[in-house]
Design an enzyme around this catalytic site. Structure first.
Site, mmCIF file in Angstrom:
data_model
loop_
_atom_site.group_PDB
_atom_site.id
_atom_site.type_symbol
_atom_site.label_atom_id
_atom_site.label_comp_id
_atom_site.label_asym_id
_atom_site.label_seq_id
_atom_site.Cartn_x
_atom_site.Cartn_y
_atom_site.Cartn_z
ATOM 1 N N GLY A 89 0.802 -1.215 0.000
ATOM 2 C CA GLY A 89 0.000 0.000 0.000
ATOM 3 C C GLY A 89 0.836 1.266 0.000
ATOM 4 N N HIS A 90 0.165 2.389 -0.202
ATOM 5 C CA HIS A 90 0.870 3.663 -0.369
ATOM 6 C C HIS A 90 1.571 4.110 0.905
ATOM 7 C CE1 HIS A 90 -3.102 6.037 0.495
ATOM 8 N NE2 HIS A 90 -3.027 4.971 1.228
ATOM 9 N N GLY A 91 2.797 4.528 0.723
ATOM 10 C CA GLY A 91 3.581 5.030 1.840
ATOM 11 C C GLY A 91 4.185 3.940 2.700
#
Lengths: 338, 338, 338
Positions: free
Chosen positions: B234-236
């Site tokens: 997922g993002h980050g």
């Protein structure tokens, strides 16, 4: 088409009026002119409310008010009824001028290859096979007859398929197996995946499913197996004849499924296991042990399904059980004069 | 090649006859002229039945009847033996005339770009990198040296990779992170994902794995990490140096794994968590808590693996435990004169 | 841009000095000139250590030392602040000369189609839609206005999308549903998937997610739904308005989610189920029962979340509970004079 004509084509017994049928529909969506079906018992109550003109039913279902086709296998009859009315997608015939065909490629009669498909050097493609636009075969791939490979399917170098194999979009056959030797400094040394993938006849593989090539030898998907979308098959694994893997299931490397094994959605197998013929592993289950032929297992870690069902019922009542044990402890303490 | 010559190349001790070796095989498939290996203890019993001409073994394994190569690390020796006999796929050299190269692209020496690959404007690709047919780089991507990107791999705008990065087929680097602000009317407002993905040196990413770009800052896959097929990052999120994620594992946004973390197949992390160096989360486990360095956790929700193993044993006997508690309740009632 | 100007654009109240802002950053990465935000309570303690020049905060957060923008909805304000400073990717305008446009295709004004995209015969694409390089529409697809389809997205024959639909890379819309009639000889008979997929307005679908076409009727993704990466939606399923499916979640065939349903990562639904409006199924849960509107369920099999949480706590102590029951049995035996 008259219902009686459909009855004859499908080998069903017609009961009731010989209505005109124009298409096949689901039981809730069906309207005038529609033929529908019930095979899942859950939907039997909807027979009363359907607006279908006729219905395909099992021989064991009590008589209904609308015209019906009675059969031992309503699901199969439904499958064949669809074929009467539905015109499936037909590919653009021939080899598209933008397709890149490598040196030494041999194409059978009636092969269709879509726009921008890339066929690597020395591939062989059997007669009647369709490669949709943007599918890619790496070099030295062998494809059987009457296969259908959809856009963005990849078959990597040296992999082989039988006849009538269907690859949905985005399938990856023969990506490198996940093999690394751990070194003392904490890094990992890539192990060449020198093996291949073999897909036998009549296999269908769902969208974005990945089947890795083996380090040595072959990863094998046996005749008639069906894999749903987003399934993972690790390197050196084997899926037995007519086995079925539902979506998002995963097999780790070197695991072997027998014939007619059913793997539920999101279920997983650790590596180097065996599941015997006809074994069933239900959805979301996971196992790190072999599964005997015919066993039905559930849970993570998985054990006998009937026992697991009872354990899950008890699990939901576990806080209450703990409370009752505390109560017993108090009573015992009282009785023992503590 | 003589076994003695292989022994010398691999730094192994040869025991037994100096046979001629023509290839490397798995222990069951091996035949005349094959060199095989055993590193997994599960397969030691098969040494007696293999038809291999020679075998790579750990120094701790008792003497065997066939010629052998003894080493401290048989898996690593096997990896190197494969390299002696196997000719890996070599890409078509140079830039294929159908590849679309955007304005301002800079290609290093010896870069190979396959048919129909699309390299967006202002990309930079380091020397010796191979982009297979139908891989796509969006604009402003930076790729290191000696990378291999397979067909249908995508690297989205502005993402960056180090050297010797391998992307298997269908990998998506830098798709939009799953970020939406919930509004009062029940709809969701898309949050621009203004960040990027950074893949460091020596990372390998499996087929159809997806690594999202961050809303702000970078999603990072550190040096030497290995991700299997169908993994979600997922993002980050951040995957630490030499960490390993098995197939179908998932990290939600902003979760950070330390160095040498092992994540089993189909395991998952909720968002905004940390796993310390060397932590292990076993297959199908899921956690919504931080995991300390070195911890081994299992289950969903996950806790200490040794405790979890005992709980799962007790879980399988839970209906019996409930029965015993009912029995105790009856006996106590009797004793208490109820 | 001055912080006061941003405050005005976002409708926030400015507290503190009117500093100059040059970009938006995460709280840990932020430096001089950065605007950051806190919406997740977990990060409130980091306000003291951030080097950001200003921060977006909820109105309920106590005063801080750095200039701040106060708002009821800091996450939404953050989303809008990103738009002030970020220039999103802009596609190459127009239709690339290498795009293959089939007979009878109708393109709206301002449609962009990238290199090597393939648009099948009789497709219609609404104005302002962008098709990135290497996306493929099969014949008879209808696409709304202002959509964005990324590279390697596939929309299969006859599927339809509304306006402002975003398909990330590798999405497969309309692959064949997984439908086979089991025959007596153990093989499976493929059921033609004669239905389609309908994606309504404002839907976003994550990378490598697969949404199967129905056997009859439509698989439907309703208005405003958001699906993360690697999600599976089976044939004939329906995802309700503004429902959200996190990564690697799966719906089996014919399951219907109501409005505003939240499905956690790696969670799964068996087929032919319903989940009512606002139901929540947490990460890794799995259900084979209908879920009432508003219910929050967890576990596999899933039940009420609050009960499940208590059961999982008891599960971790299960070996100890078993030990206590053994102890009680001994004591009872003693009391009963056995």
């Amino acid at each position: 088409m008259k219902l009686s004509e459909i009855a004859e084509k499908l080998g069903c017994e017609m009961v009731g009026r010989d209505v005109e049928i124009t298409r096949v529909s689901g039981i809730d969506e069906a309207g005038e002119g529609c033929l529908t079906f019930v095979s899942n018992r859950k939907y039997i109550s909807r027979i009363k409310t359907t607006r279908a003109s006729a219905i395909i039913l099992g021989k064991d279902v009590p008589p209904v008010d609308i015209p019906s086709l009675k059969t031992d296998d309503p699901y199969f009859a439904f499958a064949r009824a669809l074929e009467i009315f539905f015109e499936p997608l037909s590919p653009e015939p021939g080899v598209h001028p933008t397709a890149v065909i490598g040196d030494g490629v041999i194409l059978g009669a009636g092969v269709n290859i879509g726009a921008y498909a890339v066929i690597g050097r020395n591939c062989r493609i059997g007669k009647g096979t369709t490669i949709y636009p943007h599918a890619v075969l790496y070099p030295d791939v062998v494809v059987g007859c009457d296969c259908v490979f959809h856009s963005f399917a990849t078959v990597r170098e040296g992999c082989r398929t039988g006849d009538r194999v269907i690859l949905q979009n985005g399938v990856v056959i023969g990506g490198d197996g996940f093999g690394f030797a751990p070194l003392k400094d904490g890094t990992f040394y890539k192990i060449l995946q020198t093996g291949s993938v073999v897909i036998e006849d009549d296999v269908e593989i769902g969208a974005n499913t990945t089947i890795d090539r083996a380090a040595v030898g072959d990863t094998v998907i046996r005749k008639g197996a069906k894999l749903d979308n987003l399934v993972q098959v690790g390197h050196g694994a084997e899926v037995g004849e007519n086995s079925v893997l539902a979506a998002q299931a995963g097999l780790a490397g070197s695991t072997r499924l027998g014939r007619g094994v059913m793997v539920g959605g999101q279920a997983g197998f650790a590596g180097h296991l065996e599941a015997g013929d006809g074994a069933v592993i239900t959805a979301q289950s996971g196992t790190s042990h072999d599964i005997p032929a015919g066993a039905v297992v559930s849970g993570s870690p998985a054990f006998k399904n009937s026992d697991w069902l009872r354990s899950t019922v008890a699990f939901a009542k576990l806080p209450e059980l703990a409370r009752r044990v505390r109560e017993l402890e108090k009573e015992i303490a009282l009785l023992m004069g503590k």
